[in-house]
Scaffold this motif. Structure first.
Motif, PDB file in Angstrom:
ATOM      1  N   UNK A  13       0.866  -1.207   0.000  1.00 14.13           N
ATOM      2  CA  UNK A  13       0.000   0.000   0.000  1.00 14.13           C
ATOM      3  C   UNK A  13       0.892   1.243   0.000  1.00 14.13           C
ATOM      4  N   UNK A  14       2.028   1.145   0.710  1.00 12.17           N
ATOM      5  CA  UNK A  14       2.907   2.329   0.765  1.00 12.17           C
ATOM      6  C   UNK A  14       3.960   2.278  -0.338  1.00 12.17           C
ATOM      7  N   UNK A  15       4.346   1.039  -0.703  1.00 12.60           N
ATOM      8  CA  UNK A  15       5.410   0.877  -1.705  1.00 12.60           C
ATOM      9  C   UNK A  15       4.915  -0.073  -2.794  1.00 12.60           C
ATOM     10  N   UNK A  16       4.127   0.455  -3.736  1.00 16.02           N
ATOM     11  CA  UNK A  16       3.453  -0.408  -4.714  1.00 16.02           C
ATOM     12  C   UNK A  16       4.387  -1.309  -5.505  1.00 16.02           C
ATOM     13  N   UNK A  17       5.651  -0.875  -5.708  1.00 16.71           N
ATOM     14  CA  UNK A  17       6.559  -1.683  -6.559  1.00 16.71           C
ATOM     15  C   UNK A  17       7.358  -2.689  -5.722  1.00 16.71           C
ATOM     16  N   UNK A  18       7.060  -2.744  -4.410  1.00  7.81           N
ATOM     17  CA  UNK A  18       7.941  -3.498  -3.505  1.00  7.81           C
ATOM     18  C   UNK A  18       7.892  -5.007  -3.747  1.00  7.81           C
ATOM     19  N   UNK A  19       9.107  -5.600  -3.723  1.00  5.26           N
ATOM     20  CA  UNK A  19       9.193  -7.071  -3.629  1.00  5.26           C
ATOM     21  C   UNK A  19       9.416  -7.342  -2.146  1.00  5.26           C
ATOM     22  N   UNK A  20       8.556  -8.144  -1.558  1.00  3.65           N
ATOM     23  CA  UNK A  20       8.610  -8.362  -0.111  1.00  3.65           C
ATOM     24  C   UNK A  20       8.853  -9.836   0.173  1.00  3.65           C
ATOM     25  N   UNK A  21       9.913 -10.144   0.938  1.00  3.36           N
ATOM     26  CA  UNK A  21      10.082 -11.546   1.376  1.00  3.36           C
ATOM     27  C   UNK A  21      10.001 -11.561   2.900  1.00  3.36           C
ATOM     28  N   UNK A  22       9.173 -12.489   3.388  1.00  2.00           N
ATOM     29  CA  UNK A  22       8.863 -12.529   4.815  1.00  2.00           C
ATOM     30  C   UNK A  22       9.338 -13.852   5.404  1.00  2.00           C
ATOM     31  N   UNK A  23      10.020 -13.774   6.552  1.00  2.26           N
ATOM     32  CA  UNK A  23      10.412 -14.984   7.265  1.00  2.26           C
ATOM     33  C   UNK A  23       9.776 -14.947   8.640  1.00  2.26           C
ATOM     34  N   UNK A  24       9.067 -16.034   8.976  1.00  2.00           N
ATOM     35  CA  UNK A  24       8.491 -16.145  10.318  1.00  2.00           C
ATOM     36  C   UNK A  24       9.594 -16.695  11.219  1.00  2.00           C
ATOM     37  N   UNK A  25      10.093 -15.852  12.129  1.00  2.01           N
ATOM     38  CA  UNK A  25      11.311 -16.219  12.862  1.00  2.01           C
ATOM     39  C   UNK A  25      11.055 -17.211  13.975  1.00  2.01           C
ATOM     40  N   UNK A  26       9.816 -17.299  14.461  1.00  2.00           N
ATOM     41  CA  UNK A  26       9.601 -18.188  15.608  1.00  2.00           C
ATOM     42  C   UNK A  26       8.476 -19.206  15.378  1.00  2.00           C
ATOM     43  N   UNK A  27       7.864 -19.146  14.198  1.00  5.63           N
ATOM     44  CA  UNK A  27       6.791 -20.111  13.947  1.00  5.63           C
ATOM     45  C   UNK A  27       5.470 -19.697  14.573  1.00  5.63           C
ATOM     46  N   UNK A  28       5.462 -18.483  15.196  1.00  5.74           N
ATOM     47  CA  UNK A  28       4.210 -18.047  15.848  1.00  5.74           C
ATOM     48  C   UNK A  28       3.516 -16.971  15.004  1.00  5.74           C
ATOM     49  N   UNK A  29       4.038 -16.730  13.811  1.00  6.27           N
ATOM     50  CA  UNK A  29       3.430 -15.766  12.878  1.00  6.27           C
ATOM     51  C   UNK A  29       3.287 -14.372  13.491  1.00  6.27           C
ATOM     52  N   UNK A  30       4.203 -13.988  14.391  1.00  4.91           N
ATOM     53  CA  UNK A  30       4.164 -12.605  14.907  1.00  4.91           C
ATOM     54  C   UNK A  30       5.566 -12.067  15.168  1.00  4.91           C
ATOM     55  N   UNK A  31       6.584 -12.876  14.913  1.00  3.39           N
ATOM     56  CA  UNK A  31       7.980 -12.411  14.972  1.00  3.39           C
ATOM     57  C   UNK A  31       8.551 -12.600  13.571  1.00  3.39           C
ATOM     58  N   UNK A  32       8.748 -11.480  12.865  1.00  7.21           N
ATOM     59  CA  UNK A  32       9.098 -11.583  11.448  1.00  7.21           C
ATOM     60  C   UNK A  32      10.431 -10.925  11.118  1.00  7.21           C
ATOM     61  N   UNK A  33      11.075 -11.473  10.076  1.00  8.31           N
ATOM     62  CA  UNK A  33      12.125 -10.720   9.384  1.00  8.31           C
ATOM     63  C   UNK A  33      11.550 -10.432   8.011  1.00  8.31           C
ATOM     64  N   UNK A  34      11.617  -9.189   7.579  1.00  9.81           N
ATOM     65  CA  UNK A  34      11.131  -8.912   6.214  1.00  9.81           C
ATOM     66  C   UNK A  34      12.208  -8.185   5.434  1.00  9.81           C
TER      67      UNK A  34
END
Lengths: 79, 108
Positions: A13-34
């Protein structure tokens, strides 16, 4: 908890051209590296790039869906 | 008269050349990122201070407004704001951090 797709949508929404890769760092879907790659970062220092991402994710951070976030913000040429 | 909390913060960031506002204290860090930031600076051997803002939500809010940065920890070097290790690590990779720290501790 937030899904990767929903996280990506928020960023886009803020960066329309963004390529985003997300890593769930703890398996709890609330600690992320992006990793966000966007040419809208060109000319912006690291702090301002991260502020852009924090602003885009303000809502899920405020309501706790995102508990911890590690950010990498680069332009397409890796700068 | 500046907001007393802001004045207190300004004083602290002048007093401590490396200052980490975080969750918990140096002896008892209460959050992974605060500990990680301490370990990051331990590599360099320069003295740093940790100020716990958990017991003081008003101060934590003042810091957030001052820096336009929503998370903790918040790192200040020589009175300047540098975010956290997400900012310091890329600076380190680009060789920008070592000179900054040397300059900061040059005359102490």
């Amino acid at each position: 908890m937030i899904t990767t797709d929903s996280l990506t949508d928020y960023v886009r929404k803020a960066l329309p051209d963004a390529k985003v890769s997300v890593t769930d760092r703890t398996g709890t879907m609330d600690h992320f590296s992006i990793r966000v790659v966007s040419d809208l970062f060109k000319g912006k220092n690291l702090l301002d790039r991260h502020r852009l991402i924090y602003n885009a994710l303000d809502e899920p951070m405020k309501d706790g869906r995102i508990h911890a976030l590690e950010i990498k913000a680069e332009t397409t040429d890796g700068g | 008269m500046a907001d007393p909390l802001e004045a207190e913060i300004q004083q602290e960031i002048k007093k401590h050349k490396i200052l980490i506002y975080g969750k918990g204290t140096k002896a008892l860090p209460m959050c992974g990122f605060t500990r990680e930031t301490m370990q990051f600076f331990d590599q360099y051997g320069y003295p740093y201070e940790v100020i716990d803002v958990l017991p003081n939500p008003a101060k934590r809010e003042a810091l957030t407004k001052m820096t336009n940065w929503p998370t903790l920890p918040k790192v200040f070097i020589n009175g300047q704001f540098y975010g956290d290790t997400d900012i310091l690590e890329p600076m380190e990779k680009k060789g920008e951090l070592e000179p900054l720290l040397k300059e900061t501790f040059k005359n102490s």
